[in-house]
Design an enzyme around this catalytic site. Sequence first.
Site, short mmCIF file in Angstrom:
data_model
loop_
_atom_site.label_atom_id
_atom_site.label_comp_id
_atom_site.label_asym_id
_atom_site.label_seq_id
_atom_site.Cartn_x
_atom_site.Cartn_y
_atom_site.Cartn_z
N ASP A 30 -9.35 -2.69 -3.93
CA ASP A 30 -9.44 -2.06 -2.62
C ASP A 30 -9.72 -0.57 -2.79
O ASP A 30 -9.15 0.10 -3.65
CB ASP A 30 -8.12 -2.28 -1.84
CG ASP A 30 -8.29 -2.03 -0.36
OD1 ASP A 30 -8.23 -3.00 0.42
OD2 ASP A 30 -8.49 -0.84 0.02
N ASN A 87 -5.40 -10.66 7.18
CA ASN A 87 -5.29 -10.20 8.56
C ASN A 87 -6.34 -10.88 9.43
O ASN A 87 -7.42 -11.24 8.95
CB ASN A 87 -5.46 -8.68 8.62
CG ASN A 87 -4.41 -7.94 7.81
OD1 ASN A 87 -3.25 -8.38 7.76
ND2 ASN A 87 -4.79 -6.86 7.17
N GLY A 93 -4.64 -6.46 12.38
CA GLY A 93 -4.97 -5.37 11.47
C GLY A 93 -6.26 -5.56 10.69
O GLY A 93 -6.50 -4.87 9.70
N HIS A 100 -10.85 -11.81 3.84
CA HIS A 100 -10.44 -11.31 2.53
C HIS A 100 -8.94 -11.46 2.41
O HIS A 100 -8.20 -11.18 3.34
CB HIS A 100 -10.86 -9.85 2.35
CG HIS A 100 -10.55 -8.96 3.51
ND1 HIS A 100 -11.31 -8.94 4.66
CD2 HIS A 100 -9.54 -8.08 3.71
CE1 HIS A 100 -10.79 -8.08 5.51
NE2 HIS A 100 -9.71 -7.55 4.97
#
Length: 114
Positions: A30, A87, A93, A100
Amino acid sequence: MTDCIFCKIVSGDIPGDIIYQDDEVLAFRDLNPQAPVHFLVVPKRHISTINDFQPDDAELIGKLYLAAKNIAKQEGMDESGYRCVMNCNDEGGQTVHHIHLHVLGKRQMNWPPG
Ligand code: AMP
């Protein structure tokens, strides 16, 4: 999807810190990590949200988790533990509409999540 940032990472059009891939699945770190280890596991095929899952996607979704657990072991956090989160839409969110699995570890997670 031409305007999808994760499709562009899959295609190599934009760089990603890729840590695993096979025919169907890609994992990369990330950009804005929320834990000492934070990577994303995505299907190479574009699926926008959990709401778009179809019965035929069941095996692919399972492969996301299999990749997550194998990478978590490589990262040395299988025994200490880690969190997997996917999410869905705004109140869930989700900001990138290509599904993912977040995998976060190497710190104590809290519950309930924010
Ligand atoms: P979500 O809010 O659940 O949709 O998560 C999207 C995640 O994608 C966030 O944690 C972002 O930091 C991450 N992200 C966005 N762009 C990139 C990128 N180019 N490479 C890696 N991670 C990214």
